[in-house]
Design a protein around this motif. Structure first.
Motif, short mmCIF file in Angstrom:
data_model
loop_
_atom_site.label_atom_id
_atom_site.label_comp_id
_atom_site.label_asym_id
_atom_site.label_seq_id
_atom_site.Cartn_x
_atom_site.Cartn_y
_atom_site.Cartn_z
N VAL A 1 0.87 -1.18 0.00
CA VAL A 1 0.00 0.00 0.00
C VAL A 1 0.90 1.23 0.00
CG1 VAL A 1 -1.85 1.25 1.17
CG2 VAL A 1 -1.73 -1.25 1.33
N VAL A 2 0.79 2.03 -1.04
CA VAL A 2 1.59 3.25 -1.14
C VAL A 2 0.71 4.44 -0.75
CG1 VAL A 2 2.97 4.73 -2.64
CG2 VAL A 2 2.97 2.24 -2.98
N LYS A 3 1.23 5.27 0.15
CA LYS A 3 0.54 6.50 0.54
C LYS A 3 1.52 7.66 0.40
CE LYS A 3 -2.74 4.35 3.73
NZ LYS A 3 -3.36 4.38 5.08
N ALA A 4 1.01 8.80 -0.05
CA ALA A 4 1.90 9.95 -0.27
C ALA A 4 1.18 11.25 0.04
CB ALA A 4 2.41 9.95 -1.71
N ILE A 5 1.95 12.24 0.48
CA ILE A 5 1.44 13.60 0.69
C ILE A 5 2.41 14.59 0.06
CG2 ILE A 5 0.20 13.09 2.83
CD1 ILE A 5 2.59 14.32 4.36
N THR A 6 1.88 15.78 -0.23
CA THR A 6 2.70 16.89 -0.70
C THR A 6 2.91 17.86 0.45
OG1 THR A 6 1.74 16.68 -2.91
CG2 THR A 6 2.90 18.73 -2.40
N ILE A 7 4.14 18.29 0.64
CA ILE A 7 4.46 19.28 1.68
C ILE A 7 5.04 20.51 1.00
CG2 ILE A 7 5.83 19.79 3.73
CD1 ILE A 7 5.73 16.86 4.44
N SER A 8 4.37 21.64 1.18
CA SER A 8 4.80 22.88 0.55
C SER A 8 5.92 23.54 1.36
CB SER A 8 3.62 23.85 0.44
OG SER A 8 4.04 25.12 -0.02
N ALA A 9 6.80 24.25 0.64
CA ALA A 9 7.84 25.03 1.32
C ALA A 9 7.25 26.28 1.95
CB ALA A 9 8.93 25.41 0.32
N ASN A 10 6.03 26.64 1.55
CA ASN A 10 5.34 27.80 2.11
C ASN A 10 4.70 27.39 3.43
OD1 ASN A 10 3.67 29.95 2.75
ND2 ASN A 10 2.88 30.22 0.67
N SER A 11 5.12 27.99 4.53
CA SER A 11 4.61 27.61 5.85
C SER A 11 3.15 27.96 6.04
CB SER A 11 5.45 28.28 6.94
OG SER A 11 5.38 29.70 6.82
N ASN A 12 2.59 28.78 5.14
CA ASN A 12 1.17 29.13 5.22
C ASN A 12 0.29 28.14 4.46
OD1 ASN A 12 1.38 31.47 6.82
ND2 ASN A 12 2.05 32.66 5.03
N VAL A 13 0.90 27.11 3.90
CA VAL A 13 0.16 26.07 3.18
C VAL A 13 0.31 24.76 3.94
CG1 VAL A 13 -0.04 24.75 1.04
CG2 VAL A 13 0.49 27.20 0.96
N LEU A 14 -0.80 24.14 4.28
CA LEU A 14 -0.78 22.89 5.05
C LEU A 14 -0.46 21.70 4.15
CD1 LEU A 14 -3.98 23.54 7.19
CD2 LEU A 14 -1.65 23.42 8.06
N PRO A 15 0.06 20.61 4.73
CA PRO A 15 0.29 19.39 3.95
C PRO A 15 -1.00 18.91 3.29
CG PRO A 15 1.41 19.23 6.05
CD PRO A 15 0.56 20.47 6.12
N SER A 16 -0.86 18.27 2.16
CA SER A 16 -2.01 17.87 1.35
C SER A 16 -2.80 16.73 1.98
CB SER A 16 -1.52 17.42 -0.03
OG SER A 16 -0.89 16.15 0.07
N PHE A 17 -3.94 16.46 1.38
CA PHE A 17 -4.64 15.21 1.65
C PHE A 17 -3.76 14.05 1.17
CE2 PHE A 17 -8.09 18.20 1.87
CZ PHE A 17 -9.01 17.63 2.76
N ILE A 18 -4.06 12.85 1.64
CA ILE A 18 -3.26 11.67 1.32
C ILE A 18 -3.76 11.05 0.02
CG2 ILE A 18 -2.49 9.41 2.12
CD1 ILE A 18 -3.38 10.40 4.97
N GLU A 19 -2.84 10.73 -0.87
CA GLU A 19 -3.16 9.87 -2.01
C GLU A 19 -2.73 8.46 -1.62
OE1 GLU A 19 -5.00 8.76 -4.35
OE2 GLU A 19 -4.59 10.45 -5.70
N PHE A 20 -3.55 7.47 -1.95
CA PHE A 20 -3.20 6.10 -1.54
C PHE A 20 -3.70 5.10 -2.57
CE2 PHE A 20 -7.22 7.29 0.39
CZ PHE A 20 -8.04 6.19 0.20
N ALA A 21 -2.99 3.99 -2.67
CA ALA A 21 -3.37 2.93 -3.60
C ALA A 21 -2.68 1.64 -3.19
CB ALA A 21 -2.99 3.30 -5.03
N THR A 22 -3.39 0.53 -3.39
CA THR A 22 -2.81 -0.79 -3.14
C THR A 22 -2.47 -1.43 -4.48
OG1 THR A 22 -4.13 -1.08 -1.14
CG2 THR A 22 -3.15 -3.05 -2.09
N TYR A 23 -1.25 -1.97 -4.56
CA TYR A 23 -0.79 -2.66 -5.76
C TYR A 23 -0.54 -4.12 -5.41
CZ TYR A 23 -0.17 2.15 -7.23
OH TYR A 23 -0.39 3.47 -7.53
N PHE A 24 -1.31 -5.00 -6.03
CA PHE A 24 -1.18 -6.44 -5.80
C PHE A 24 -0.27 -7.01 -6.89
CE2 PHE A 24 -5.29 -5.10 -4.17
CZ PHE A 24 -5.31 -5.66 -2.90
N ILE A 25 0.82 -7.61 -6.48
CA ILE A 25 1.77 -8.18 -7.43
C ILE A 25 1.70 -9.70 -7.38
CG2 ILE A 25 4.18 -8.25 -8.15
CD1 ILE A 25 2.84 -5.47 -8.33
#
Length: 600
Positions: free
Chosen positions: A237-261
């Motif tokens: 399960v891969v989960k990722a967020i975006t973090i801005s260098a601008n301190s007035n911008v909060l971290p993003s919502f989480i993107e997530f997905a499961t990859y079955f191999i």
């Protein structure tokens, strides 16, 4: 006469000007659809809320003003007579759907859903129904758990996100943020792949970094930074967020997905993932983790995904290594209000705010790999409930369908997906009875009101006393009862437990209820079956039925030695004084024996 007309016109213009000025000085100042566990209302619940602010120097009478969540129906909820907002003052309104107001506790007849496919609104209108302010809850105005959306200064024109909301208080000194960083985009859709894959992640957020995890846990600023495509060589399960260098911008919502191999299943697959979720599933009931939920259908396509909360489900079954879990999708987290998918082929329902991942552990009691659990099958409960649905028995059930569960990318076993008849989303969908219009009683060792409180308990007690204390052969007495109790449901409830030789009901796992909204159905008391693992000669004889073998007498449920604290069987026996009921009871038993419960 001409002078009088001039004066009249002047007075009208003056009134309009004053009225418009009063309207303009009261504004929507802040609102939150993310109040899961922060601010408690006067009913000890955590509800959505809307805050108004009076920017003027005088109080404003809000009698007859309106709030709504619908731009096309802006007069949905009216402020009660006598409501006033002081100069530079605030009023918080709970968007709880209760439609009651006591003192300064105002409750609307709607709630706010921030993740609906068709965005909702917050609409404020004057006593004439003229809209003063309309705010559309677009994706950019969705908030993460515990946050609010409001004016950065009281009554100002600039809006922002508050990590620490200020309901009923000034926004001026609170820290606000521009919003959230843009959520990452995955270059590979969730699903099943025969070989290893390469995952690229991008974002449109300027001056930012992407942080990710591959074990299902929540990514943070301390997680690995994405610098190159990720090689997905095994199921994860891969989960990722975006973090801005601008301190007035909060971290993003989480993107997530499961990859079955290189994983192959013929059942639907559910992937759940979150911090400490494995700790919960391995036996620590104190854990209540938040996490993701993904549903993949039999065609291996992800058709539903959301975020919410998990907790333990069950009692005795937790002695097994495979344990049951409850999941609740949380609109408050900003991802989805429900699991939007048809989960059971016996129902058209296509959204579930709550669902059970049931391991059928009681059909494996007392524990794994013990000789004393000989005959366990992990199927009894779901079989009995689904049989009741197919046989059109007049009882509520937990529908069930098999699925495979992965937890944090690890295979976790075969489970039953189950809905829950005592969940108000269930009663609302099937009967039009929401959580504020339910009398729902349950017995599990003791009896309590899941909904309805003392009023529900008292009403049932009075009805039971009437039945047991009066001659049911008298037509008027019997009619009094049938106007209030679905006697056909009582019959089916007794017969399903009798035919399956259930030994864990009446004193446990018993539910009965009615709706109180006259515009809905199920207005009479009726029954729901619950946890039927102790059937067909398996498990513990908690109820004390005389015989748990296949040759048990059909009259066993009427045996006076049964442990029946609410006297449901006593009610059945009393109703048999009535010849019409008695004939129905016998005929229904014969009918079911030769159809639904026939072995032929």
């Amino acid at each position: 006469m001409k002078t009088l007309k001039i004066h009249s016109s002047f007075l009208i213009l003056l009134f309009v000007a004053q009225h418009s000025s009063l309207n303009a000085q009261v504004v929507i100042n802040e609102f939150s659809a993310s109040n899961l566990n922060q601010y408690v209302d006067d009913h000890s619940d955590y509800e959505d809320w809307i805050e108004l602010f009076n920017a003027g120097g005088s109080s404003v009478n809000l009698t007859g003003y309106y709030l709504s969540d619908d731009s096309l129906q802006n007069t949905k909820w009216k402020f009660p007579t006598g409501t006033s907002i002081t100069a530079n003052g605030f009023i918080r309104v709970w968007a709880s759907n209760r439609n009651v107001s006591v003192g300064a506790n105002y409750h609307t007849n709607f709630s706010i859903k921030q993740t609906k496919n068709n965005p909702e609104y917050v609409v404020f209108s004057d006593a004439s129904g003229v809209r003063i302010e309309v705010i559309r809850i677009t994706p950019k105005r969705k908030t993460q758990l515990g946050h609010s959306y409001g004016r950065t200064a009281n009554g100002g024109v600039t809006w922002g996100v508050f990590k620490t909301p200020t309901p009923n208080a000034s926004n001026n000194s609170a820290t606000s943020y521009i919003g959230y960083a843009d959520k990452p985009d995955f270059g590979l859709i969730a699903g099943f792949y025969p070989t290893a894959q390469t995952l690229s992640i991008t974002t449109t957020e300027p001056s930012s970094s992407i942080r990710y995890t591959t074990n299902g846990t929540l990514p943070t600023a301390a997680s690995p930074a994405y610098t190159a495509a990720i090689n997905v060589t095994s199921t994860q399960v891969v989960k990722a967020i975006t973090i801005s260098a601008n301190s007035n911008v909060l971290p993003s919502f989480i993107e997530f997905a499961t990859y079955f191999i290189n994983s192959t299943h013929t059942l639907p697959v559910v992937s759940i993932a979150g911090d400490n979720l494995d700790v919960l599933a391995n036996g620590d009931k104190a854990q209540k983790p938040l996490g993701s939920f993904e549903y993949f259908n039999v065609n291996k396509q992800r058709t539903a995904n959301t975020y919410g909360g998990f907790n333990s489900h069950g009692q005795d079954s937790w002695s097994s290594s495979q344990r049951s879990l409850d999941f609740a999708s949380r609109d408050e987290m900003g991802y989805n209000h429900s699991i939007e998918e048809v989960l059971f082929n016996t129902s058209p329902r296509n959204n579930y705010q709550k669902i059970i991942l049931r391991a059928a552990g009681d059909d494996n009691y007392p524990a794994d790999h013990q000789t004393s659990n000989l005959g366990s099958a992990h199927v009894r409960d779901a079989f009995v409930h689904n049989l009741s649905v197919h046989g059109k028995l007049n009882v509520d059930v937990r529908r069930g369908s098999k699925c495979v569960v992965y937890l944090n990318g690890q295979y976790w076993g075969v489970y039953d997906l189950r809905d829950n008849p005592d969940d108000h989303d269930n009663t609302s969908f099937y009967y039009g009875q929401d959580k504020y219009h339910l009398y729902y009683l349950e017995t599990w060792g003791t009896t309590w009101a899941e909904y309805g409180g003392p009023a529900a308990l008292n009403e049932w007690s009075a009805l039971r006393t009437y039945i047991l204390g009066n001659n049911m052969a008298t037509a008027s007495n019997y009619k009094y009862v049938t106007d209030r109790l679905d006697v056909t449901g009582l019959v089916d409830y007794v017969l399903i437990n009798m035919f399956t030789v259930c030994s864990d009901w009446l004193n446990y796992n018993t539910a009965w209820w009615r709706g109180t909204d006259s515009t809905g159905t199920h207005l009479k008391w009726g029954y729901a079956i619950w946890d039927n693992d102790a059937t067909f000669g398996h498990y513990i004889n908690y109820t004390g039925i005389p015989d748990t073998s296949p040759t048990a007498s059909p009259c066993d449920p009427e045996n006076p030695v049964l442990d029946d604290p609410e006297d449901h069987i006593g009610i059945l026996v009393k109703l048999r004084q009535n010849p019409d009921f008695n004939q129905y009871y016998i005929s229904r038993q014969i009918d079911l024996w030769n159809t639904v419960f026939s072995c032929g």
